[in-house]
Enzyme design. Structure first.
Site, PDB file in Angstrom:
ATOM      1  NE  ARG A  44      -3.701  -2.534   0.142  1.00 55.09           N
ATOM      2  CZ  ARG A  44      -3.520  -3.809  -0.194  1.00 55.09           C
ATOM      3  NH1 ARG A  44      -2.355  -4.246  -0.657  1.00 55.09           N
ATOM      4  NH2 ARG A  44      -4.514  -4.684  -0.069  1.00 55.09           N
TER       5      ARG A  44
ATOM      6  CD  GLU B 196      -2.648   0.798  -4.395  1.00 56.57           C
ATOM      7  OE1 GLU B 196      -2.645  -0.426  -4.590  1.00 56.57           O
ATOM      8  OE2 GLU B 196      -3.584   1.379  -3.797  1.00 56.57           O
TER       9      GLU B 196
ATOM     10  CB  SER C 172      17.254  15.194   1.858  1.00 57.47           C
ATOM     11  OG  SER C 172      18.271  14.263   2.156  1.00 57.47           O
TER      12      SER C 172
END
Lengths: 146, 146, 146, 146, 146, 146, 146, 146, 146, 146
Positions: free
Chosen positions: F87, F90, F113
């Protein structure tokens, strides 16, 4: 005009006239497997066969030239997705080592050629359900040592 | 003890005794292709065949149990490197679409099963060079619509 | 005109008229899953269904021919990215071995066919949150030994 | 001792005693799908179920602890090769877009959860050949906008 | 007209008018993250928001329809190359297991949803160098056992 | 003794004593995210923190040396399969371009960063279902031109 | 007009006029490496430099806008094939661990930035064969712990 | 004993004695980059250097033989994950075409050799933050035509 | 006009006039291998050769400029599929380590250059079947130590 | 004992005695290329050659059996990393189409066999720098049509 263009023309003719691969092959006196593969761009017709085929299907003369050119054979190396083709791939995966063992046992340290090679595809009626039969014949090539 | 262990035992027996895949198959009354593939762990022997095979080769009883277990068929999906197996893969790449076209033309909207399936591998002598012949027969399965 | 062209026409009609997949399917007396998949180019309609569908949606006659052609099923083999489809893929990854174990336990050494196959997708109201239910039915195919 | 070790113990017990996944599941009052998947290491048993299962199969107490641990779910992302699992993967490839279309049409802009989720696998006798039926139910989750 | 076309229109408007994502979002009373992602085609606007946005930017009415359509979310699965996005990917690689451990420790056997989900991106001034802050909030979903 | 060995020791201690990541972190006065990631081998503890941690958990002195060594950060680049981690992946796929757009809009031509960086993971109770919240803060780095 | 379009314009100008990268760079008072990379679309020129460059090369005003836009840096992640670029890739493969070891030894637990970064490429005459010299300078960034 | 074994011995000595790569290199009168890379198994020491190094570090005589053997250079071709090495990879991706353009412009139709090649890595103090500097020098090789 | 355009022109001329690669090469006094590879876009002709070739084949003057430009050599890194090219790849796979061993044994710690390099391809008649002979010659490059 | 074991024995003997591949080959009256490749497990020695080689090197009798077994040729299909082998791969990439064109032009629609095949590797002194020469000879195989 390239091989893909000629394939499109032939598929167009097939759809328009209902002619089958079998009939196209018969018209030039070659096998249906070889004829289909060469129409799909994966093999080169002998020039005189290409001429007859072009005439039979009403293709322009340049198409005959293209059908007789030596192809660069390009196929996808990802696992095939169409189920009909995937099942063939699965057979190579499951039975590949078996075939190698039996070529080695029956003929020696060599391979079955995919160049000097021929194949047929037939439907065989069967009361329990029809079957598809492939017959593949390739020249035995022995490894050279020197 | 798993299928890989039993495969190793059988290969050991083959090397030690010189028995061939053909003789092993004959000893249990099955084809050499199916026998080889099941010995390599890619198929399950019917239990009674596994018992005879284990007895014939002098394998422990547990090996017969393992030979009759349903395998999880695992094969590498990278392009095969051994030349004998690559040539088979190449044939699927070059002729896959052709075979699909001809199954569709001869039988309809369906596939050749790789489950209800059988195969043979033979060397056929030929004065221009011996040939290897594969015969493959799979049940025709038609797509369902609903 | 190919299957992708016809899919575009159908999506256009859907957007313009607001007709749903369910209504399109009802109009030809087939299931919504099969109808949707064939409209998306992944299955072939029986010819008479294709004719009705084309008439119902006001598509040209050639579209009916195309909808009845046998497709070459092509899908991406990279991991799917759309969350709705990824979750299905995840289920096969997490539960694939479990399903194989239970097919083997309940039916024997075989598989569930993806050819002689049907499926439904429904929303089921539920006070804790509605649920989506998939029902999948495929013919059991037993491995052949020979 | 990790989940793979406990899976091996359970498979050993299954082979030695002939107990089925169905019987193991019944012994703890859970479904056979969830039970099998958790025994294969892809799910966590509620602790009290793990205790009963360990007692029923004669596993050491530590095995129950392990069976109740939250797993890291790891599965191969290459295309599956075993035919029984490949067919499931093929279904997602062929019908994935169709399922998404129908979830969207029937429920809205969301997905079927693979977390709040359950499944069954059954063999259904059929005179034309037995069928395997999968039923999958997942909670509908709607995308949030903000 | 599809989502990519509408994204191009919006980027054109942005370049021509100098309007920012923040201003576009403010104009429809939604967050800048959701607004940007939906303008880039990765989310669907509620229909009324899409109407206002189209009006505000002077887009054709059809664009509002498209902005409200449910997207198929497609993203590249190769490792991202743009440094700004790669750093995010690197964080998931380096801290993914850590996040899972802490979700498990703090909430139980479940996951953070990427569907019922929201996010913000802010620049935070800092004398040692400004910082970018992401805040991500997703619903906790617990695995079901059955 | 390497970082993987020390991780195993720590997980063993956690299982044996029930100590949580939160408590381990508190014992050395560092955040739970950094502490967990360094215990999992993805970061280096300052030497004095490593000494205290080793003392608190009863690890050998060499473990403290290893915990303070600079790691080579190795993570799998295939798409993650565990749902909790997928997840996150995704989210980067769906929102990566959005985050870049907003960093560019709010701060300029630069990146966040992943080196001068910190993160927290919290469960936030919510009557509609608890939520997981991640907060990420990285230094803004501007591209140099020369 | 996008960055690829402007790159094509610049290459056209180079071919037509014979102007070199070095001369283009000199014309705007920047380094040849940065100038080339920004002309190829991999960096953004400061706006005033873009204006001068466009004027010097006779590009339309819109090109200057595009040259100053922040790029999304996209590069192929397959192994590079052009020999000149492959050799650079090979150097990272062969010497990557060495460089990390020496950064760690000389500076501490950190990295060389690829954002606050500059580079030069020069040919250095040498009687045994001329040499190419690359000089790379990036800011040292230390990992934060918290 | 192979190169990996000798690398382990050297790392062991480094940890036990605190000797640095710089000191090891100085002890044999070679550069630190080359020395480190050869100790990591990516280069071959001249035999007499290998002998001195082995003596200096108290390694067995066989280690000197191994250090002087010609290596097969194997490195991972997936994108590197450690941030320090990834940044180098990113530089090749972003600046690869630029470097090729400038080699072509300054020297002709050729490449920078990665065989007849040397490199240095230094930390350079800087009030705005220390910098890492890489200097790379490879022989210019011109393509042959014939 | 780019190298691909010029390749198309040359192939057109070849098909129209029947001129062979051998004749094209002879016409400019270069080898057929180099000539073919440069016509296919993989090498740069010396400018004066490009001029003659363009004149001989009746190509526009701009084609000569393009034929003399330094190419970026791009080739597919997937395994080649055309059988004629795959066999070459197979040889590198099977004999690569052997060739490295023998270069090391006969010349030292170095490689055969692919830049300062030439090759010929000939058919050699043979009563047992004609043979194809490749001769490859590349400069020996020794690794530098420093 | 398998081919990898025997390869290790031979390398051990080489290191201990200083015998070269050339001397091993001479001792059995075969070429150094074939001898090296068969010692590395990529080819099968004729049985009588294997016996002599085993005797010459003082290997056990079983090693001779193994050296004569038909190998399964396995090589990595990722792009090779060792520079000496990569350069060969690069040549196939750059010149593959050229070689195919010239085989087609000089011999017809066929390939160079990699089975009935031989090769040599030699160092050729040259005042401008020594050269490595590979000579490759494979039987011409013509595609069959049928």
């Amino acid at each position: 005009m390239n091989k893909a263009d000629v394939t499109d023309m032939i598929l167009e003719k097939k759809r328009a006239t209902g002619i089958t691969w079998g009939e196209i092959a018969e018209g030039i006196g070659m096998s249906d497997v070889f004829t289909t593969s060469a129409c799909l761009g994966m093999n080169a017709f002998p020039r005189e066969k290409a001429d007859i085929l072009a005439r039979n299907l009403g293709l322009p003369q340049e198409a005959a030239v293209v059908l007789a050119e030596y192809p660069t054979k390009v196929f996808s190396q990802s696992v095939p997705t169409d189920p009909a083709i995937y099942r063939l791939y699965e057979i190579v995966g499951v039975y590949g080592d078996t075939i190698k063992e039996l070529i080695n046992e029956k003929a020696g340290n060599g391979i079955m050629s995919a160049i000097d090679f021929e194949m047929s595809v037939e439907k065989v009626p069967n009361p329990k359900g029809d079957r598809i039969e492939l017959k593949i014949s390739g020249k035995y090539l022995e490894y050279k040592s020197w």
